[in-house]
Design an enzyme around this catalytic site. Structure first.
Site, PDB file in Angstrom:
ATOM      1  N   LYS A  54      41.961  40.034  48.748  1.00 41.02           N
ATOM      2  CA  LYS A  54      41.052  39.870  50.121  1.00 41.02           C
ATOM      3  C   LYS A  54      41.803  38.802  50.659  1.00 41.02           C
ATOM      4  CE  LYS A  54      36.744  42.863  48.784  1.00 41.02           C
ATOM      5  NZ  LYS A  54      35.591  42.523  47.906  1.00 41.02           N
ATOM      6  N   GLN A  98      30.908  37.680  46.908  1.00 44.06           N
ATOM      7  CA  GLN A  98      31.628  38.729  45.099  1.00 44.06           C
ATOM      8  C   GLN A  98      30.426  39.410  44.273  1.00 44.06           C
ATOM      9  OE1 GLN A  98      34.664  40.824  46.256  1.00 44.06           O
ATOM     10  NE2 GLN A  98      33.983  42.496  44.753  1.00 44.06           N
ATOM     11  N   ASP A 121      29.843  41.992  54.860  1.00 44.79           N
ATOM     12  CA  ASP A 121      29.468  42.847  54.142  1.00 44.79           C
ATOM     13  C   ASP A 121      27.833  44.151  54.352  1.00 44.79           C
ATOM     14  OD1 ASP A 121      31.904  43.738  52.088  1.00 44.79           O
ATOM     15  OD2 ASP A 121      29.866  42.555  50.535  1.00 44.79           O
TER      16      ASP A 121
END
Ligand code: NDP
Length: 296
Positions: A54, A98, A121
């Site tokens: 990422k 994460q 997200d």
């Protein structure tokens, strides 16, 4: 008939190109550089790989990447304090924590402490509610990538029968919401669904997000249907570790109209959509027009 193979890697490259163009324009015309902060708690090897990838792609499209790697023993209070700091940092337009988090941390509490406008997200409860009520939101990256591939392949999805296999909060449920938003007739199937093969056989669109290697065989698929395989499963075969999806690729490929491979299908689209969401968040934060083709 054999299916077209939907090349997620190539499609993700076109998304990244669009993002790169928007980032360049934001810099040139407005002096703004979008920034993505990624928070990793602990040393889970798979998470480390994802976070590295990422960060690398964020920089490649011209955005700023801020990586925060925290000790596995980090307290909830310290993690929440970092998120608060990122929420208040005008250089940070997207925040991603994460998952999975270590067991001593409450994932829901942590995710819901992110500013919803920076929740790239799309897991914050506000974004879940906005998506569910058809309002502008941050859309979870994996389902957004699946939707983009479906629109690209099929055009208008209105009236199509879609079956989503799996009802997780991160893939199955938001995927179903997005397909409903595009006027599909949506069925969500799960481990308690009766006569799963018959349910799947009705579908023009099948999205498999189950986490069971090669569970869906070709004889569950309506001839000509479009099959999106979200699954990422590691198996041992012929003495080697292999990555396979939730569908049995050879038999599905022989029946479907189009199918995504694993690897090289949904996976690359997920990070591309994370970058797209970050640009979208940056534009919204600055009251600028949103980039076209990068949101649901
Ligand atoms: P979850 O484990 O959270 O959810 C799995 C879902 O599948 C559940 O709803 C479960 O039903 C259902 N299920 C399990 N077994 C069966 C069965 N035998 N028949 C019907 N339904 C079943 O998984 P995720 O949604 O997080 O992920 C799904 C897959 O997608 C995984 O392989 C994951 O690695 C992959 N993934 C890939 C991403 C990418 O970027 N390509 C991103 C995210 C995930 P129930 O609710 O009844 O238990």
């Amino acid at each position: 008939m054999t299916a077209d193979i939907i090349d997620g890697k190539a499609f993700a490259a076109t998304i990244r190109d669009k993002v790169t163009g928007h980032v360049a324009r934001l810099k040139d015309e407005h002096g703004i550089t979008p920034g993505l902060a990624v928070v990793l708690v602990g040393e889970d090897p798979a998470s480390q790989v994802y976070v590295r990838s990422k960060g690398k792609q964020t920089v490649e499209v011209g955005m700023n990447s801020y990586e925060h790697k925290l000790d596995p023993e980090t307290s909830e209070a310290d993690l929440l304090a970092l998120i608060e700091q990122l929420n208040n940092d005008p250089a940070v337009h997207g925040i991603l924590v994460q998952l999975p988090l270590p067991d001593h941390l409450d994932s829901d509490l942590v995710i819901n402490s992110i500013d919803p406008a920076k929740d790239v997200d799309g897991f914050h409860i506000s974004n879940v509610g906005l998506l569910g009520t058809g309002q502008k939101s941050m859309v979870p990256c994996t389902p957004l990538g699946c939707l983009m591939m479906l629109r690209d392949k099929l055009g208008n999805l209105s009236g199509m029968d879609a079956v989503v296999l799996g009802r997780s909060n991160i893939v199955g449920k938001p995927m179903a919401q997005l397909l409903l938003g595009d006027s599909c007739t949506v069925t969500i199937a799960h481990s308690r669904t009766k006569d799963l093969p018959e349910v799947v056989r009705r579908a023009d669109i099948v999205v498999a997000a189950v986490g069971r290697p090669e569970m869906v065989p070709g004889d569950w698929i309506k001839p000509g249907a479009t099959v999106i395989d979200v699954g990422i499963n590691r198996i041992e075969r012929d003495g080697k570790t292999k990555l396979v999806g939730d569908v049995d690729f050879p038999s599905v490929h022989a029946v479907a109209g189009a199918v995504t491979p694993v690897p090289g299908g949904v996976g690359p689209m997920t990070i591309a959509c994370l970058l797209a969401n970050t640009v979208t968040a940056c534009c919204r934060a600055n009251g600028l027009a949103e980039p076209e083709g990068l949101t649901a």
